[in-house]
Design a protein around this motif. Structure first.
Motif, short mmCIF file in Angstrom:
data_model
loop_
_atom_site.label_atom_id
_atom_site.label_comp_id
_atom_site.label_asym_id
_atom_site.label_seq_id
_atom_site.Cartn_x
_atom_site.Cartn_y
_atom_site.Cartn_z
N THR A 274 95.21 11.06 25.75
CA THR A 274 95.95 11.32 27.01
C THR A 274 95.40 9.99 27.84
O THR A 274 96.06 9.31 28.28
N LEU A 275 94.04 9.79 27.63
CA LEU A 275 93.57 8.78 28.28
C LEU A 275 94.15 7.43 27.80
O LEU A 275 94.26 6.41 28.66
N SER A 276 94.25 7.30 26.50
CA SER A 276 94.92 5.96 26.05
C SER A 276 96.29 5.84 26.46
O SER A 276 96.62 4.85 26.87
N THR B 292 84.91 -4.79 34.43
CA THR B 292 84.72 -3.71 35.65
C THR B 292 84.67 -2.26 34.96
O THR B 292 83.78 -1.87 35.20
N ILE B 293 85.44 -1.91 34.22
CA ILE B 293 85.56 -0.62 33.69
C ILE B 293 84.39 -0.43 32.73
O ILE B 293 83.56 0.80 32.73
N ARG B 294 84.23 -1.39 31.91
CA ARG B 294 83.27 -1.21 30.88
C ARG B 294 81.76 -1.05 31.42
O ARG B 294 80.77 -0.49 31.10
N VAL C 92 89.59 16.53 34.81
CA VAL C 92 89.32 15.20 34.16
C VAL C 92 88.54 14.88 32.87
O VAL C 92 89.01 14.55 32.10
N PRO C 93 87.33 15.55 33.05
CA PRO C 93 86.53 15.74 31.66
C PRO C 93 87.09 16.31 30.59
O PRO C 93 86.79 15.73 29.59
N ALA C 94 88.22 16.97 30.65
CA ALA C 94 88.86 17.73 29.51
C ALA C 94 89.90 16.71 28.99
O ALA C 94 90.59 16.96 27.86
N ASN D 223 84.97 8.32 25.93
CA ASN D 223 86.32 8.22 25.73
C ASN D 223 86.83 6.89 26.37
O ASN D 223 87.81 6.42 25.97
N VAL D 224 86.55 7.07 27.77
CA VAL D 224 87.10 5.59 28.62
C VAL D 224 86.68 4.49 27.87
O VAL D 224 87.48 3.46 27.68
N ALA D 225 85.45 4.47 27.37
CA ALA D 225 85.06 3.15 26.45
C ALA D 225 85.74 3.00 25.51
O ALA D 225 86.17 1.75 25.01
N PHE D 226 86.31 4.00 24.70
CA PHE D 226 87.19 3.92 23.55
C PHE D 226 88.58 3.11 23.63
O PHE D 226 89.12 2.41 23.12
N VAL D 227 89.32 3.43 25.10
CA VAL D 227 90.72 3.04 25.29
C VAL D 227 90.65 1.78 26.24
O VAL D 227 91.65 1.47 26.54
#
Length: 432
Positions: free
Chosen positions: A305-307, A357-359, A298-300, A346-350
């Motif tokens: 891909t996350l987007s 909740t995610i932020r 997951v960290p990679a 990266n999660v914050a970016f997408v």
């Protein structure tokens, strides 16, 4: 009962629009189940309550399917309409009182329910009150009963099922039924089936909490998607749900290690294959209890891909982020700590701007992992993310986190003070 050759023996229960009694038919001496309107209803000619009850009789008596409880006879009486059904051995609710069922039995029951409900949908009927109490064991098979809260989608009437009227039983009911019961679709029944499946597998009523981790891994994606809060995130037809469940239990198992499968799907996703992206998201949800796999893979995941996962499978995206957040607790080597922070950056970016909740989860994890490992790299990262936040909701979110985590805020204070930040954030920092 005057005018009717039926003799009540004992009351079995009440629900929907009627009372249910064990009764004996006068001429045949047959033991049956009698249902008549609740005493509190207005069953006078032309009343909405009478029309609602008569609709249940009409619909259930004309839905001819092995998985739907048949009606034996319809009676007229001075107190309103009533009907009789065969006496079932037990309800699924009674069976589940003894604990969870095996996977095989759970799947058999759910496929039977899905087949019956799918048939009802094909006839234009939504049940809207599916629950274990309405699933009965009759003559060696499970059948769906109690269509008292059903809706005929071929009818334009809003007088029987009024707009803004809540119907259904809370533990198994789709949330949109709170808003407008008349406007629900097939997906409302699919949510109920998913929650019944959860109850069968876990032995737990899906209320007030739905604990995904209790579900066997191979059914996790299917059930989680079935019970999604947003109707558009669920399966849209019972047929689609049933096909996926049958594939899970009859398909040839994939013996490829999850890491190999994930890498292959990731490569295909990066080439623009949306089906591969969806399959990758499902795999990550399915393997959310595999800590070794998660910590390695997951960290990679790249921003790209996350987007794509966020766009194609937003619900799965949130589940993956939440699962990795749990694995990020505790101490880690410095290099892995930085990898954790980069992932959440990266999660914050997408992540969508309105998904607070995610932020919050992202900022909390970066804050904690940076401070607990005394990593200047993460301190600068956190401060950089915060400095770009301009919306009032984001500013209040950061201030709240800093006040709740004063020890971590003390570490971040140096990095945050390198930026010109809103007063609310600065005021939340511990005094120097």
């Amino acid at each position: 009962m005057a005018g009717v050759k039926l003799f009540k023996i004992r009351k079995l229960g009440a629900g929907g629009q009627g009372e249910v009694w064990l009764a004996r038919e006068g001429q045949t001496q047959e033991i049956v189940v009698l249902k008549h309107p609740l005493d509190t209803l207005d069953v006078s000619e032309g009343s909405a309550d009478r029309a609602r009850f008569e609709r249940e009789v009409r619909i259930q008596s004309t839905l001819r399917h092995d998985g739907i409880m048949p009606i034996l006879r319809i009676y007229k009486s001075p107190t309103g309409p009533l009907f009789t059904m065969p006496y079932a051995e037990m309800s699924l609710e009674q069976k589940l009182a003894n604990g969870p069922l095996t996977e095989t039995e759970s799947v058999d029951i759910i496929l039977t329910i899905a087949d019956a409900v799918g048939f009802a949908h094909s006839e234009g009927v939504l049940h809207r009150d599916l629950k274990p109490a309405n699933i009965l064991f009759l003559n060696g098979r499970w059948v769906v009963s109690d269509f008292g809260l059903c809706r005929d989608v071929n009818s334009d009437s809003v007088t029987i099922t009024q707009s803004k009227t809540v119907v259904g039983s809370v533990a198994y009911m789709a949330p949109e039924q709170y808003d407008d019961a008349h406007e629900v679709t097939e997906s409302a029944d699919i949510l109920s089936i998913g929650r019944i499946f959860y109850h069968c597998l876990t032995g737990k009523v899906p209320f007030p909490y739905f604990r995904r981790e209790l579900v066997p891994a191979r059914f996790r994606y299917l059930i989680t998607r079935s019970v999604a809060d947003e109707p558009s995130d669920r399966y849209q037809t019972v047929s689609e749900f049933r096909q996926e469940l049958e594939l899970l239990v009859t398909g040839v198992p994939d013996l490829t290690p999850p890491m190999e499968r994930a890498r292959a799907l990731n490569a295909e996703s990066l080439e623009g294959d949306s089906e591969a992206t969806l399959s990758l998201a499902r795999l990550l949800v399915e393997k959310a209890d595999d800590e070794v796999f998660y910590k390695d893979f997951v960290p990679a995941l790249s921003v790209e891909t996350l987007s794509e996962i966020q766009k194609c499978a937003p619900q799965e995206f949130r589940q993956v982020v939440s699962a990795f957040d749990q694995f990020s607790e505790g101490s880690h080597p410095f290099s892995y700590t930085d990898a954790i922070a980069k992932f959440f950056r990266n999660v914050a970016f997408v992540a969508p701007d309105d998904d607070y909740t995610i932020r919050r989860l992202v900022l909390r994890r970066i804050l904690i992992v940076g401070a607990s490992h005394n990593r200047f790299f993460i301190g600068e990262m956190f401060a950089s993310i915060v400095s770009k936040m301009k919306e009032a909701e984001d500013i209040l979110l950061v201030a709240s986190l800093l006040r709740e985590h004063q020890d971590e805020a003390r570490f971040m204070s140096f990095y945050l003070r390198q930026h010109s930040l809103p007063t609310a954030i600065m005021a939340a920092l511990p005094s120097e």
